[in-house]
Scaffold this active site. Structure first.
Site, mmCIF file in Angstrom:
data_model
loop_
_atom_site.group_PDB
_atom_site.id
_atom_site.type_symbol
_atom_site.label_atom_id
_atom_site.label_comp_id
_atom_site.label_asym_id
_atom_site.label_seq_id
_atom_site.Cartn_x
_atom_site.Cartn_y
_atom_site.Cartn_z
ATOM 1 C CD GLN A 129 9.792 33.429 -10.394
ATOM 2 O OE1 GLN A 129 10.209 32.564 -11.297
ATOM 3 N NE2 GLN A 129 10.385 33.843 -9.394
ATOM 4 C CB ALA B 26 8.521 24.103 -12.602
ATOM 5 C CG HIS B 27 10.709 29.022 -12.189
ATOM 6 N ND1 HIS B 27 10.748 29.925 -11.106
ATOM 7 C CD2 HIS B 27 10.990 27.777 -11.473
ATOM 8 C CE1 HIS B 27 11.281 29.603 -10.160
ATOM 9 N NE2 HIS B 27 11.307 28.296 -10.274
ATOM 10 C CG ASN B 28 14.207 29.839 -15.488
ATOM 11 O OD1 ASN B 28 13.671 30.490 -14.672
ATOM 12 N ND2 ASN B 28 14.914 30.575 -16.420
#
Lengths: 354, 354, 354
Positions: free
Chosen positions: C199, C240-242
């Site tokens: 990531q 969460a991511h993005n």
């Protein structure tokens, strides 16, 4: 390896031994994992299935247990779970190795420590704090100004306690938990922009409360967020500002209680339960896992669902929901039959008239 | 700025270039955010809509991709997501700057560190710990007595690991996570007062497990809470005492598994799923987000709802629920029609007799 | 004890005093907890019930409040909650005792600190960090490489911020929160074994954002996870991511937003809401507590349920569900009646023919 006489164990609980009274055990273990030399126990019906195959040398059971095996020694007691708990405490207790005040702990000048305190490395105890006797505060925990802790508290590592919070006697707080962070309170202006309402209250945790790991208990906007005597809070629980949790109440993991709601005594919030703000939950109310409460519940009993309903109602409705495909078919069939009846009747009436 | 030849990239994955084979890219980016000079990728259909407008200079796609643009260079590969992952690792890997054992880290005398360990500031590694080679343990993490860590572990900052836990090789644990806090176990006396059952077990985390941030994995009452090889746990997940998570199983954020439940291999618990205690979830079971499981599920497949049902059933019931207003109307209409029929028939029969 | 003139208070908000204009108050308190000498306030109808019994000496109310008591002094203002907020800020603000840079804080050589920074004990600020003016960073917080923080940030204790994250001005982050842990991204090989996708993105938190305790905001796989200006995030939330969270959006405790989903401006996610991945939630969307969203919602309005529906629809369906026992009875009754009608009609027709 330890060698504990089962006669000694049995005597403590007024237990009756069936089998080898001279047996010594060296360990305690769950029924499905126990090995030769271990003592195990049985009280939940769901574990009965392991009785025929457990390798334990001895087992604690209820009075008049059906003793179908003769290669194991039984200890009959009144309440196996209580007996077992006491055996663990008396013979197998965990050892916590924290002694003295570590030289890297920072205890501000005017903070007061009771006798026999154990304070770990890098702990910060800020100005104005008062801590009772026999405190165990593990490494890297941070306690801000004017916090009061009672006697015999255990605070594990990396805990954060914000200013002015009051914590009673025999309270245990597990690692990573945050006590007294700001409550979530804002006003919104005409442009829909939020402005923080300073949270000037505190958190009060009464005696004999245990709080799990990575829990958050927010400080009150004004006044106190309160967790009363004897309540037990599991991991990752959210207790919002100005909430009051009653005595001997249990809140399981990942449940949340929103701002200003009150929960009574001896109630149970199972895992992932959510309670909206400004509500009242009475005494002896049990909320089944994942229930969502948007109205006050004062009547003792079991509740389930989102929105929560009395459990009996919830179960009945769930059964009806599972029957919906059948109902739908019946409905369709009825529609056809009624249509057919109408036609038949219309024809019959026509013929009658003709 | 980096300049990486796409020919070099393509060669690694047996990729076929369509377009400018001499291109060099300097960065990787998501399709909707990519700029000139970037390499992007496409495999999820939901992102197809960005293909006509992406500014990327090159794109990794599946074999026989429909190449409707000629101002972009394509690299066709067998599995774009795997190729992309490897490109990131090979060319854009994150740099972790932790080297040597910081002088503020406390490593107790008899703790054993493998070779090439990097230990950050204020880390506490207690007596009896054994840590393998190449460990990276970030600042302010606290590890209590007799913990074992394998080789190549990465433990981020502010992590808490309690005594006696065992952690395998190539395990990563993200910041704020608590491993081995006491399980949530009490007996209740006749006055409804709870008494703690000491939690004397531990946590065992096998090889190649990754655990997210602010997760809680409780130690077993007796025996071990176990997370098996290759499983991946997201943030804020609760794993209760004596739970067993199988191999290559995925648990998404905010899901929780209650005490003594077992989850099989290659299963998936999506976000906010809850599993009650003492249950068994088999292999290859997929629980859709927010599902609540109160009975064991052994049959592989997809499940949804609270209480959880097979996904097909859940979808069917959901469709029926959405049809309830229509059913209700039909029911009312039928009631009227039947009433009317009864009257008509009664009249007709009366007339017949008359 | 403080003594604040209510005339002084009233002047600040263009308030009108009814009662004792010479009164001085010493504290602020909630209406049900206020004592003699306290100032309280009233704006939520649910608290009206406490008005007849509050012991407060003065109360802030809306214009033209029905003043049924004459033993209390009223201050009428346009918006009581805003007036009250300002009074707390002006007269009862919390004191944060953190001054100067503690000698146990580790600030790497090339990190840049603005003027007037307060850095607590054992704080780690890694290489390449840039921190604005007036920063308050509490004890045991760890900030990894190349993080940027704006002016007037408050970071409470035990916070973890990973490398490369960018945090704006006037941002507050509460204790135990983790910013920038790895997103949850893997590819699965043919043996169902997961392989981590590094990531390599970051987290961007814009100005005036507040983030609660024990929150997790993951770094992007590539690019940035973004929380935009003015948004407020409660405790134990997962981002969460993005993910992109819009401006002035509120996310209540224990809610979660899955990877790559976008939430618009001025939206509200109530407690324990879950949003699946790769979705879009528009502006001014309100998701009631525990709602589960599996499809994008672009239309402003209120939504509830899992799966989420428009609130009006959800309420209607819930009412129908509660009527299912009744519907089921009606259905059964109809079946009998239709059966009876069929028999009657068949008999009648038979007789006709005979």
């Amino acid at each position: 390896m330890k060698q504990i006489s089962i006669r000694e164990i049995a005597e403590q609980f007024n237990g009756k031994i069936f089998g080898d009274e001279t047996l010594h055990i060296s360990n305690v273990a769950r029924i499905e994992e126990a090995q030769k030399g271990d003592l195990t126990f049985l009280y939940l019906p769901v574990y009965e299935k392991y009785f025929p195959i457990t390798k334990a040398s001895a087992i604690i059971v209820k009075r008049d247990y059906n003793k179908t095996r003769d290669d194991i020694t039984y200890i009959e007691v009144d309440v196996p779970e209580i007996a077992f708990r006491e055996i663990i405490i008396n013979f197998f207790g965990t050892e916590v190795n924290l002694e003295g005040i570590d030289k890297t702990a920072f205890i501000y000048e005017n903070a007061k420590l009771g006798s026999n305190a154990s304070i770990g490395k890098n702990v910060v105890i800020s100005a104005g704090c008062k801590i009772g006797d026999n405190a165990k505060i593990f490494h890297n925990t941070v306690i801000l100004e004017n916090v009061e802790l009672g006697d015999d508290v255990i605070i594990y590592q990396n805990v954060s306690i914000r200013e002015k919070c009051k914590i009673g006697n025999r309270v245990t707080i597990h690692a990573g938990t945050v006590i007294g962070a700001d409550g979530f309170g804002y006003t919104q202006d005409e442009n829909k922009v939020y402005h923080k309402i300073p949270q000037i209250g505190n958190v009060v945790i009464e005696d004999d409360v245990e709080i799990g790991a990575n829990v958050t208990v927010d400080r009150a906007a004004m006044g106190s967020t309160i967790i009363k005597r004897g309540s037990k809070i599991d991991n990752l629980v959210q207790v919002a500002h100005n909430v009051v949790i009653g005595e001997d109440t249990v809140i399981a993991a990942q449940a949340g209680v929103s701002g200003s709601s009150k929960v009574g005594n001896r109630s149970i919030l199972a895992g992932q339960v959510g309670i909206a703000g400004h509500l009242e939950i009475g005494d002896n109310v049990v909320l089944i896992a994942q229930s969502g409460v948007s109205k006050s519940i004062l009547k003792p009993g079991y509740y389930f669902g989102s929105p929560a309903k009395e459990l009996k109602t919830a179960f009945k409705l769930e059964a009806h929901i599972r029957s919906l495909p059948e109902y739908s078919e019946k409905l369709e069939k009825l529609e056809k039959e009624v249509k057919h009846l109408k036609e038949q009747l219309a024809n019959a009436l026509k013929q009658d008239k003709s």
